[in-house]
Design a protein around this motif. Structure first.
Motif, PDB file in Angstrom:
ATOM      1  N   GLY A 183       0.814  -1.208   0.000  1.00 31.63           N
ATOM      2  CA  GLY A 183       0.000   0.000   0.000  1.00 31.63           C
ATOM      3  C   GLY A 183       0.842   1.251   0.000  1.00 31.63           C
ATOM      4  N   ASN A 184       2.029   1.169   0.620  1.00 29.38           N
ATOM      5  CA  ASN A 184       2.941   2.305   0.625  1.00 29.38           C
ATOM      6  C   ASN A 184       4.066   2.149  -0.384  1.00 29.38           C
ATOM      7  OD1 ASN A 184       1.720   3.893   2.595  1.00 29.38           O
ATOM      8  ND2 ASN A 184       2.754   2.830   4.260  1.00 29.38           N
ATOM      9  N   ALA A 185       4.233   0.949  -0.931  1.00 26.47           N
ATOM     10  CA  ALA A 185       5.376   0.709  -1.815  1.00 26.47           C
ATOM     11  C   ALA A 185       5.008  -0.239  -2.946  1.00 26.47           C
ATOM     12  CB  ALA A 185       6.544   0.140  -1.012  1.00 26.47           C
ATOM     13  N   SER A 186       5.631  -0.005  -4.095  1.00 28.03           N
ATOM     14  CA  SER A 186       5.491  -0.880  -5.253  1.00 28.03           C
ATOM     15  C   SER A 186       6.883  -1.337  -5.671  1.00 28.03           C
ATOM     16  CB  SER A 186       4.820  -0.137  -6.410  1.00 28.03           C
ATOM     17  OG  SER A 186       4.917  -0.881  -7.603  1.00 28.03           O
ATOM     18  N   ILE A 187       7.017  -2.620  -5.974  1.00 29.49           N
ATOM     19  CA  ILE A 187       8.282  -3.175  -6.439  1.00 29.49           C
ATOM     20  C   ILE A 187       8.070  -3.778  -7.812  1.00 29.49           C
ATOM     21  CG2 ILE A 187      10.078  -4.896  -6.038  1.00 29.49           C
ATOM     22  CD1 ILE A 187       8.083  -3.843  -3.082  1.00 29.49           C
ATOM     23  N   SER A 188       8.935  -3.431  -8.727  1.00 36.84           N
ATOM     24  CA  SER A 188       8.873  -3.992 -10.076  1.00 36.84           C
ATOM     25  C   SER A 188      10.289  -4.152 -10.599  1.00 36.84           C
ATOM     26  CB  SER A 188       8.061  -3.091 -11.010  1.00 36.84           C
ATOM     27  OG  SER A 188       8.623  -1.785 -11.064  1.00 36.84           O
ATOM     28  N   GLY A 189      10.443  -4.983 -11.620  1.00 36.51           N
ATOM     29  CA  GLY A 189      11.763  -5.180 -12.195  1.00 36.51           C
ATOM     30  C   GLY A 189      11.673  -5.927 -13.508  1.00 36.51           C
ATOM     31  N   TYR A 190      12.818  -6.020 -14.181  1.00 34.80           N
ATOM     32  CA  TYR A 190      12.842  -6.752 -15.447  1.00 34.80           C
ATOM     33  C   TYR A 190      14.230  -7.317 -15.707  1.00 34.80           C
ATOM     34  CZ  TYR A 190      15.125  -2.634 -17.538  1.00 34.80           C
ATOM     35  OH  TYR A 190      15.990  -1.607 -17.824  1.00 34.80           O
TER      36      TYR A 190
ATOM     37  N   ASP B  80      19.976 -18.890 -19.745  1.00 35.67           N
ATOM     38  CA  ASP B  80      21.168 -19.628 -20.163  1.00 35.67           C
ATOM     39  C   ASP B  80      21.635 -19.296 -21.569  1.00 35.67           C
ATOM     40  OD1 ASP B  80      21.384 -20.945 -17.752  1.00 35.67           O
ATOM     41  OD2 ASP B  80      20.243 -22.708 -18.399  1.00 35.67           O
ATOM     42  N   ASN B  81      20.693 -19.082 -22.487  1.00 37.29           N
ATOM     43  CA  ASN B  81      21.086 -18.878 -23.888  1.00 37.29           C
ATOM     44  C   ASN B  81      21.303 -17.415 -24.251  1.00 37.29           C
ATOM     45  OD1 ASN B  81      18.459 -18.003 -23.892  1.00 37.29           O
ATOM     46  ND2 ASN B  81      17.764 -19.288 -25.607  1.00 37.29           N
ATOM     47  N   THR B  82      21.535 -16.556 -23.257  1.00 33.80           N
ATOM     48  CA  THR B  82      21.833 -15.154 -23.540  1.00 33.80           C
ATOM     49  C   THR B  82      23.106 -15.061 -24.370  1.00 33.80           C
ATOM     50  OG1 THR B  82      20.814 -14.448 -21.459  1.00 33.80           O
ATOM     51  CG2 THR B  82      22.327 -12.900 -22.520  1.00 33.80           C
ATOM     52  N   LYS B  83      23.045 -14.311 -25.463  1.00 33.87           N
ATOM     53  CA  LYS B  83      24.181 -14.251 -26.388  1.00 33.87           C
ATOM     54  C   LYS B  83      24.857 -12.885 -26.456  1.00 33.87           C
ATOM     55  CE  LYS B  83      23.422 -18.498 -27.734  1.00 33.87           C
ATOM     56  NZ  LYS B  83      24.310 -19.592 -27.281  1.00 33.87           N
ATOM     57  N   SER B  84      24.045 -11.807 -26.573  1.00 29.92           N
ATOM     58  CA  SER B  84      24.659 -10.525 -26.933  1.00 29.92           C
ATOM     59  C   SER B  84      24.356  -9.366 -26.000  1.00 29.92           C
ATOM     60  CB  SER B  84      24.246 -10.139 -28.356  1.00 29.92           C
ATOM     61  OG  SER B  84      22.834 -10.051 -28.463  1.00 29.92           O
ATOM     62  N   THR B  85      23.155  -9.298 -25.420  1.00 28.91           N
ATOM     63  CA  THR B  85      22.823  -8.175 -24.538  1.00 28.91           C
ATOM     64  C   THR B  85      22.121  -8.699 -23.290  1.00 28.91           C
ATOM     65  OG1 THR B  85      20.667  -7.789 -25.611  1.00 28.91           O
ATOM     66  CG2 THR B  85      22.574  -6.565 -26.467  1.00 28.91           C
ATOM     67  N   LEU B  86      22.409  -8.035 -22.159  1.00 30.11           N
ATOM     68  CA  LEU B  86      21.814  -8.458 -20.888  1.00 30.11           C
ATOM     69  C   LEU B  86      21.728  -7.270 -19.938  1.00 30.11           C
ATOM     70  CD1 LEU B  86      20.795 -10.711 -18.989  1.00 30.11           C
ATOM     71  CD2 LEU B  86      23.180 -11.111 -18.338  1.00 30.11           C
ATOM     72  N   GLU B  87      20.524  -7.028 -19.430  1.00 27.42           N
ATOM     73  CA  GLU B  87      20.300  -5.940 -18.483  1.00 27.42           C
ATOM     74  C   GLU B  87      19.267  -6.382 -17.455  1.00 27.42           C
ATOM     75  OE1 GLU B  87      20.321  -1.570 -19.575  1.00 27.42           O
ATOM     76  OE2 GLU B  87      18.156  -1.892 -19.322  1.00 27.42           O
ATOM     77  N   LEU B  88      19.547  -6.091 -16.176  1.00 23.27           N
ATOM     78  CA  LEU B  88      18.640  -6.444 -15.095  1.00 23.27           C
ATOM     79  C   LEU B  88      18.386  -5.191 -14.266  1.00 23.27           C
ATOM     80  CD1 LEU B  88      21.010  -8.862 -15.410  1.00 23.27           C
ATOM     81  CD2 LEU B  88      19.296 -10.077 -14.089  1.00 23.27           C
ATOM     82  N   SER B  89      17.109  -4.983 -13.885  1.00 22.88           N
ATOM     83  CA  SER B  89      16.758  -3.729 -13.239  1.00 22.88           C
ATOM     84  C   SER B  89      15.627  -3.938 -12.241  1.00 22.88           C
ATOM     85  CB  SER B  89      16.322  -2.713 -14.308  1.00 22.88           C
ATOM     86  OG  SER B  89      15.990  -1.463 -13.739  1.00 22.88           O
ATOM     87  N   MET B  90      15.594  -3.090 -11.207  1.00 18.03           N
ATOM     88  CA  MET B  90      14.513  -3.115 -10.225  1.00 18.03           C
ATOM     89  C   MET B  90      14.173  -1.683  -9.835  1.00 18.03           C
ATOM     90  SD  MET B  90      14.334  -4.945  -6.451  1.00 18.03           S
ATOM     91  CE  MET B  90      15.602  -3.890  -5.751  1.00 18.03           C
ATOM     92  N   THR B  91      12.870  -1.438  -9.616  1.00 20.16           N
ATOM     93  CA  THR B  91      12.405  -0.113  -9.193  1.00 20.16           C
ATOM     94  C   THR B  91      11.560  -0.246  -7.932  1.00 20.16           C
ATOM     95  OG1 THR B  91      12.395   0.761 -11.453  1.00 20.16           O
ATOM     96  CG2 THR B  91      11.067   1.935  -9.827  1.00 20.16           C
ATOM     97  N   LEU B  92      11.905   0.544  -6.939  1.00 19.67           N
ATOM     98  CA  LEU B  92      11.130   0.653  -5.703  1.00 19.67           C
ATOM     99  C   LEU B  92      10.479   2.027  -5.684  1.00 19.67           C
ATOM    100  CD1 LEU B  92      10.288   0.031  -2.732  1.00 19.67           C
ATOM    101  CD2 LEU B  92      12.554   0.878  -2.044  1.00 19.67           C
ATOM    102  N   THR B  93       9.152   2.057  -5.662  1.00 18.08           N
ATOM    103  CA  THR B  93       8.399   3.310  -5.575  1.00 18.08           C
ATOM    104  C   THR B  93       7.641   3.305  -4.258  1.00 18.08           C
ATOM    105  OG1 THR B  93       8.096   3.244  -7.981  1.00 18.08           O
ATOM    106  CG2 THR B  93       6.756   4.812  -6.741  1.00 18.08           C
ATOM    107  N   ALA B  94       7.869   4.311  -3.408  1.00 16.78           N
ATOM    108  CA  ALA B  94       7.297   4.261  -2.061  1.00 16.78           C
ATOM    109  C   ALA B  94       6.912   5.647  -1.560  1.00 16.78           C
ATOM    110  CB  ALA B  94       8.288   3.630  -1.081  1.00 16.78           C
ATOM    111  N   VAL B  95       5.886   5.666  -0.724  1.00 13.28           N
ATOM    112  CA  VAL B  95       5.553   6.879   0.017  1.00 13.28           C
ATOM    113  C   VAL B  95       6.724   7.186   0.939  1.00 13.28           C
ATOM    114  CG1 VAL B  95       4.013   7.877   1.738  1.00 13.28           C
ATOM    115  CG2 VAL B  95       3.082   6.417  -0.075  1.00 13.28           C
TER     116      VAL B  95
END
Length: 302
Positions: free
Chosen positions: A179-186, A221-236
């Motif tokens: 309710g006070n925070a949202s967590i997302s990532g990719y 496992d089969n990643t060949k050329s590009t790789l990016e990992l990210s997370m976002t915390l949005t909070a009151v």
């Protein structure tokens, strides 16, 4: 009659003006943007938030995050970036025997070309160098803070297991409950995307001191050329300054999801964030973390 016609025209024009104004107001509430999780923004809201968040981040965010941010005024942001070179040494059985970490300049990192080689002093040892860019950005107002931490691989890692990306807020750490925070990532690799959120099995949230949020992402496992990992915390969060640590820990040997999430948040842990139990920390590269002390007043020049 002439005056009546003029009055009739005026009334008709006013009617059109009212209708058009109503239509415009209705359009203001129409969803202009919709991401993969179904979260929506109007055109005006999208125009505002896209100044602070890239498309991949917006595409992973939840409706809760959009609702916290979309009507905020005076949003400001601050960013810190590190380029990290990691040298890893493996024996002939593929076991990691040594690792070294060096912070390098942007130019050095971007000019790097991966060249695995055999060390001349020992034919049994394989030496691999990886380059990573670790970025943390805080976007805030007087009442909401959104922190995005992103690790971009400039060379693809040899080992692909459960890497962990984490944030440990120091001020307002107890505001992470639902309710006070949202967590997302990719995780984005070779043009493909996996999105994560608060309810994912890969997500860990601790809302008691020492608090933090983390996502363990199983590198494809089969990643060949590009790789990016990210997370976002949005909070009151109305704290000013807003202080937060972030880290990205790469698994240098195979770990399970249960092992990856078997940690406490701690200043004394890897990247000033993650303190693993039962020796699991030795399975991670121990890369240094990032830190921001974000002061909204300073950003606004007050």
């Amino acid at each position: 009659m002439k005056n009546l016609k003029i009055l009739g025209l005026t009334l008709f024009s006013v009617g059109l003006l009212c209708i058009n104004t109503t239509d415009i107001s209705a359009l203001d509430n129409v969803a202009y943007y919709k991401n993969e999780s179904g979260a929506t923004l109007t055109q005006e809201q999208y125009a505002k938030l896209s100044k602070f968040f890239d498309e991949d981040t917006l595409n992973s965010m939840t409706q809760d995050a959009f609702d916290l941010l979309k009507d905020e005024e005076n949003l400001q942001s601050d960013t810190t970036v590190k380029y990290i070179q990691t040298d890893e040494y493996y024996d002939r059985d593929g076991n990691l025997v040594d690792k070294k970490e060096t912070e390098v300049s942007e130019k050095e990192a971007l000019n790097y070309v991966e060249k695995p080689s055999i060390e001349p002093f020992n034919w049994n040892i394989t030496h691999t160098t990886n380059m990573k860019r670790l970025t943390m950005k805080v976007t805030g107002s007087n009442s909401v803070k959104a922190t995005t931490i992103t690790n971009t691989w400039l060379s693809i890692p040899k080992v692909k297991s459960f890497d962990v990306i984490a944030l440990r807020p120091v001020t307002g750490a107890l505001l992470l409950h639902s309710g006070n925070a949202s967590i997302s990532g990719y995780q984005k690799w070779d043009g493909n995307v996996i999105n994560y959120n608060r309810s994912s099995d890969n997500t860990k949230i601790v809302d008691s001191v020492p608090a933090g949020v983390a996502i363990a992402m199983n590198v494809v496992d089969n990643t060949k050329s590009t790789l990016e990992l990210s997370m976002t915390l949005t909070a009151v969060n109305s704290y000013n300054p807003y202080n937060i640590y972030g880290t990205y820990q790469h698994a240098t040997s195979d770990v399970t999801l249960q092992q990856a999430l078997n940690f406490n948040f701690s200043y004394y842990g890897l990247g000033n964030c993650l303190e693993w139990k039962n020796g699991i920390g030795s399975k991670y590269d121990g890369m240094q973390g990032v830190y921001l002390s974000y002061n909204l007043g300073e950003e606004m020049g007050l």
